[in-house]
Design a protein around this motif. Structure first.
Motif, PDB file in Angstrom:
ATOM      1  N   ASP A 173       0.836  -1.204   0.000  1.00 40.28           N
ATOM      2  CA  ASP A 173       0.000   0.000   0.000  1.00 40.28           C
ATOM      3  C   ASP A 173       0.869   1.252   0.000  1.00 40.28           C
ATOM      4  O   ASP A 173       0.833   2.067   0.932  1.00 40.28           O
ATOM      5  N   GLY A 271      -9.921  -2.057  -8.364  1.00 44.37           N
ATOM      6  CA  GLY A 271     -10.997  -2.522  -7.492  1.00 44.37           C
ATOM      7  C   GLY A 271     -10.507  -3.514  -6.466  1.00 44.37           C
ATOM      8  O   GLY A 271     -10.870  -3.438  -5.278  1.00 44.37           O
ATOM      9  N   TYR A 272      -9.671  -4.450  -6.898  1.00 44.37           N
ATOM     10  CA  TYR A 272      -9.148  -5.454  -5.962  1.00 44.37           C
ATOM     11  C   TYR A 272      -8.259  -4.792  -4.907  1.00 44.37           C
ATOM     12  O   TYR A 272      -8.344  -5.108  -3.719  1.00 44.37           O
ATOM     13  N   LEU A 274      -8.351  -1.825  -3.718  1.00 47.16           N
ATOM     14  CA  LEU A 274      -9.096  -1.002  -2.783  1.00 47.16           C
ATOM     15  C   LEU A 274     -10.055  -1.803  -1.899  1.00 47.16           C
ATOM     16  O   LEU A 274     -10.310  -1.415  -0.750  1.00 47.16           O
ATOM     17  N   LEU A 275     -10.569  -2.909  -2.432  1.00 50.34           N
ATOM     18  CA  LEU A 275     -11.651  -3.604  -1.738  1.00 50.34           C
ATOM     19  C   LEU A 275     -11.255  -4.939  -1.136  1.00 50.34           C
ATOM     20  O   LEU A 275     -12.022  -5.494  -0.335  1.00 50.34           O
ATOM     21  N   ALA A 276     -10.122  -5.511  -1.534  1.00 50.93           N
ATOM     22  CA  ALA A 276      -9.726  -6.822  -0.999  1.00 50.93           C
ATOM     23  C   ALA A 276      -9.616  -6.759   0.524  1.00 50.93           C
ATOM     24  O   ALA A 276      -8.949  -5.888   1.085  1.00 50.93           O
ATOM     25  N   ARG A 278     -11.935  -6.014   2.536  1.00 49.79           N
ATOM     26  CA  ARG A 278     -12.934  -5.091   3.111  1.00 49.79           C
ATOM     27  C   ARG A 278     -14.363  -5.565   2.877  1.00 49.79           C
ATOM     28  O   ARG A 278     -15.288  -5.019   3.471  1.00 49.79           O
ATOM     29  N   LEU A 279     -14.538  -6.511   1.976  1.00 45.39           N
ATOM     30  CA  LEU A 279     -15.866  -7.022   1.679  1.00 45.39           C
ATOM     31  C   LEU A 279     -15.930  -8.508   2.050  1.00 45.39           C
ATOM     32  O   LEU A 279     -14.927  -9.220   1.953  1.00 45.39           O
TER      33      LEU A 279
END
Length: 281
Positions: A173, A271-272, A274-276, A278-279
């Motif tokens: 990150d 998308g991955y 930012l969201l991996a 977290r969902l």
């Protein structure tokens, strides 16, 4: 009776207008080369380009899949990272990522240059700015057409155990992560579509290959250099290659394919990232 017929004609006319907007009629093709020496040189050039670029990637990808199948862990329990760190040092990792993007950009530039040297203006393969609005709309439509079923095919492959866990990004990150992922998507889309569609299909036309044969060979090769992602990725990319090849063969517009590929990869990569984690899914 009259009331029921009018909507059918209207809907048919709308479909025709949409088809003309997104898929214009196929333009004139270059005359096939008949001189034996020129044909041999074109064939040799294709072999060299593929060896330097995506053809060698296909061989390496097939070997990666074979290695995964021979590993003790089942394929479904393995993970493949599409954008992985290349160094533990953040600045060196950034440099490696930029060099990789430059390599991909160079592959596409090489193919475009060879077509220019052969007398093909880039507008003949659809790399011009004559219709940005229509190209952008076509990009979005193609991205949806390919991306949504592609995700379903990936999930089916996971259920059947034919596809490893695909991680579009495992980059740390860092502040440069998102820009590098977008750059990676752009480089991938440029290299693949210019080489596999603009260059390869143009050269196949010069050799007198049928449109169906050209589309099939290019699509299978596209699937082959995605074999490291599993059987599902191979099938999905073959389908993508067939759709993209036919679109280009009808209109010689390459920017919509580059744009569609870019959209698909940006959504997957960014998308991955930012969201991996977290969902729930």
């Amino acid at each position: 009776m009259t009331t029921g017929a009018a909507p059918a004609r209207g809907s048919g006319a709308a479909r025709d207008r949409l088809r003309a907007w997104l898929v214009p009629e196929r333009p004139a093709c270059p005359e096939p080369v008949t001189d034996p020496r020129e044909r041999r040189l074109i064939g040799l050039e294709i072999a060299v380009v593929l060896t330097v670029t995506l053809g060698l990637s296909a061989l390496r990808s097939a070997l990666s899949l074979l290695e995964a199948l021979l590993a003790p862990a089942p394929l479904a329990d393995q993970q493949v990272a599409l954008n992985a760190p290349a160094s533990t040092d953040a600045w060196l990792d950034l440099a490696f990522q930029l060099v990789r993007a430059m390599q991909l950009a160079g592959w596409g530039a090489l193919a475009a240059y060879l077509l220019l040297r052969a007398g093909f203006a880039l507008r003949r393969i659809g790399l011009d700015g004559r219709r940005p609005g229509r190209d952008a709309l076509a990009s979005a439509g193609l991205a949806a057409l390919i991306g949504i079923p592609g995700l379903g095919l990936y999930l089916l492959g996971r259920v059947l155990g034919l596809t490893p866990d695909i991680a579009p990004s495992t980059l740390t990150d860092a502040w440069w992560r998102i820009p590098v992922l977008v750059l990676s998507a752009a480089a991938n889309s440029w290299a693949e579509e210019v080489v596999m569609i603009g260059y390869l299909l143009t050269r196949f036309r010069q050799l007198g290959w049928s449109e169906n044969r050209s589309a099939l060979v290019a699509a299978v090769l596209r699937g082959a250099y995605h074999l490291y992602q599993g059987v599902g990725a191979f099938v999905g990319n073959v389908v993508m290659g067939l759709v993209f090849a036919r679109y280009w063969q009808r209109g010689n517009r390459l920017w919509p394919l580059v744009g569609a590929h870019l959209l698909i990869d940006v959504v997957a990569f960014v998308g991955y990232a930012l969201l991996a984690g977290r969902l729930p899914f």
